[in-house]
Design an enzyme around this catalytic site. Structure first.
Site, PDB file in Angstrom:
ATOM      1  N   PRO A  18       8.156 -75.654 -21.162  1.00 50.68           N
ATOM      2  CA  PRO A  18       9.139 -75.467 -19.982  1.00 50.68           C
ATOM      3  C   PRO A  18      10.649 -75.732 -20.728  1.00 50.68           C
ATOM      4  O   PRO A  18      10.838 -76.677 -21.454  1.00 50.68           O
ATOM      5  CB  PRO A  18       9.140 -76.685 -19.030  1.00 50.68           C
ATOM      6  CG  PRO A  18       8.101 -77.416 -19.368  1.00 50.68           C
ATOM      7  CD  PRO A  18       7.178 -76.922 -20.879  1.00 50.68           C
ATOM      8  N   GLU A  19      11.506 -74.946 -20.418  1.00 50.55           N
ATOM      9  CA  GLU A  19      12.956 -74.945 -20.850  1.00 50.55           C
ATOM     10  C   GLU A  19      13.776 -75.327 -19.782  1.00 50.55           C
ATOM     11  O   GLU A  19      13.261 -75.470 -18.466  1.00 50.55           O
ATOM     12  CB  GLU A  19      13.421 -73.487 -21.472  1.00 50.55           C
ATOM     13  CG  GLU A  19      12.910 -73.317 -22.818  1.00 50.55           C
ATOM     14  CD  GLU A  19      13.560 -72.471 -23.623  1.00 50.55           C
ATOM     15  OE1 GLU A  19      14.668 -72.351 -23.418  1.00 50.55           O
ATOM     16  OE2 GLU A  19      13.079 -71.732 -24.527  1.00 50.55           O
ATOM     17  N   ARG A  78      -2.214 -81.556 -22.466  1.00 44.10           N
ATOM     18  CA  ARG A  78      -2.048 -81.862 -23.767  1.00 44.10           C
ATOM     19  C   ARG A  78      -1.342 -83.194 -24.233  1.00 44.10           C
ATOM     20  O   ARG A  78      -1.081 -83.481 -25.416  1.00 44.10           O
ATOM     21  CB  ARG A  78      -1.358 -80.736 -24.436  1.00 44.10           C
ATOM     22  CG  ARG A  78      -2.049 -79.319 -24.418  1.00 44.10           C
ATOM     23  CD  ARG A  78      -1.096 -78.202 -24.920  1.00 44.10           C
ATOM     24  NE  ARG A  78      -0.896 -78.257 -26.317  1.00 44.10           N
ATOM     25  CZ  ARG A  78      -0.161 -77.508 -26.965  1.00 44.10           C
ATOM     26  NH1 ARG A  78       0.325 -76.433 -26.332  1.00 44.10           N
ATOM     27  NH2 ARG A  78       0.003 -77.826 -28.307  1.00 44.10           N
ATOM     28  N   HIS A 136      -6.809 -84.824 -16.425  1.00 41.03           N
ATOM     29  CA  HIS A 136      -5.369 -84.867 -16.656  1.00 41.03           C
ATOM     30  C   HIS A 136      -4.502 -85.045 -15.567  1.00 41.03           C
ATOM     31  O   HIS A 136      -3.163 -84.721 -15.723  1.00 41.03           O
ATOM     32  CB  HIS A 136      -5.193 -83.631 -17.251  1.00 41.03           C
ATOM     33  CG  HIS A 136      -6.137 -83.103 -18.364  1.00 41.03           C
ATOM     34  ND1 HIS A 136      -6.567 -83.673 -19.407  1.00 41.03           N
ATOM     35  CD2 HIS A 136      -6.892 -81.807 -18.375  1.00 41.03           C
ATOM     36  CE1 HIS A 136      -7.433 -83.309 -20.073  1.00 41.03           C
ATOM     37  NE2 HIS A 136      -7.819 -82.169 -19.481  1.00 41.03           N
TER      38      HIS A 136
END
Ligand SMILES: [Zn+2]
Length: 283
Positions: free
Chosen positions: A2-3, A119, A100
């Protein structure tokens, strides 16, 4: 990954469910993400009202009533999901717990905020609100690209004498915070500047002209609700992915979009990251 526009979209999605609400229960399902969680995190979050949800670079900051601030970083694959939000246009019913789901915040308004990160490059930390800006992750950041401290004189001074490619300079978080690979590629395309050009060799007027372009590129993406490239999901609980349309990013081998240009978008690798550009019209 994500930016800035995606993070801002997440913040905007979370705000109606979190601001003004009290965390009645915090589930912390593991000791760490990228780094260990702060000591007694669940206990320190419980009973706290979220006074304000703000963003600094790609970090979401939740200022809590007790004087601490919760920092949230989505990392590469982190997702925030809101369910049971009574204020939202659509109520997403609470999903079954998933693998997760590392942190789950239960709010007193019925909303549930779930942080899921397969991750585990994401991060959470707690700090004193009054000194939040000196946190090790925040102290190194330059001005916000959409804020008043980011202006032409700042960028001209920051790039002056730099021997590195302009691509790397714009990715330097100390020069401008939160600008990532995608939006640097898009900015350089609109500015007509090659990513390979040495930062210090670009005329001041051209450097200055990049400031409004950076704001425009980011502003458009925020407007569009953020773009999504990998497994990012919208903070409102929606699972749909949507792809923002870019001028050069991800368009290797396709025709340049600049009117009158007959060039083709190329991909090169710079400092291990892909740069997409048109060698014909970016000089
Ligand atoms: Zn072109």
């Amino acid at each position: 990954m994500p930016e800035l526009p995606e993070v801002e979209t997440v913040r905007r999605g979370l705000a109606p469910a979190m601001e003004g609400a009290v965390i009645t229960r915090a589930e912390v399902n593991r000791p760490d993400l990228r780094w260990p969680f702060p000591e007694r995190m669940a206990e320190r979050l419980t009973g706290q009202r979220v006074e304000r949800l703000r963003r600094r670079s790609k970090y979401i900051l939740a200022d809590l009533s007790g004087g601490e601030t919760l920092l949230i970083h989505l990392g590469m694959s982190g997702r925030m999901t809101v369910s049971g939000d009574p204020l939202g246009q659509f109520v997403h019913t609470h999903p079954a717990a998933q693998k997760h789901d590392h942190v789950v915040l239960h709010m007193d308004n019925g909303a549930r905020i779930t942080f899921n990160d397969p991750r585990r490059f994401g991060a959470m930390d707690l700090m004193t609100t009054a000194t939040a800006e000196s946190h090790k992750l925040l102290a190194v950041l330059g001005p916000e690209p959409l804020g008043n401290d980011f202006h032409e004189a700042h960028l001209i001074a920051a790039l002056k004498g730099r021997n590195t490619p302009v691509k790397s300079a714009l990715l330097d978080q100390g020069i401008v915070a939160g600008l990532g690979n995608i939006y640097v590629c898009e900015t350089l395309f609109r500015a007509g500047v090659s990513p390979r050009r040495k930062a210090g060799q670009i005329a001041a007027a051209r450097v200055g002209a990049m400031v409004p372009i950076i704001r425009q590129v980011l502003g458009e993406a925020i407007e569009a609700g953020g773009s999504s490239l990998r497994d990012f999901r919208q903070a409102d609980g929606e699972l749909g992915y949507f792809q923002h349309s870019f001028d050069v990013y991800g368009r290797e081998g396709e025709p340049c979009k600049r009117a009158g240009c007959i060039g083709t978008v190329q991909r090169i690798t710079q400092s291990g990251r892909s740069s997409f550009y048109c060698a014909q019209c970016q000089r």
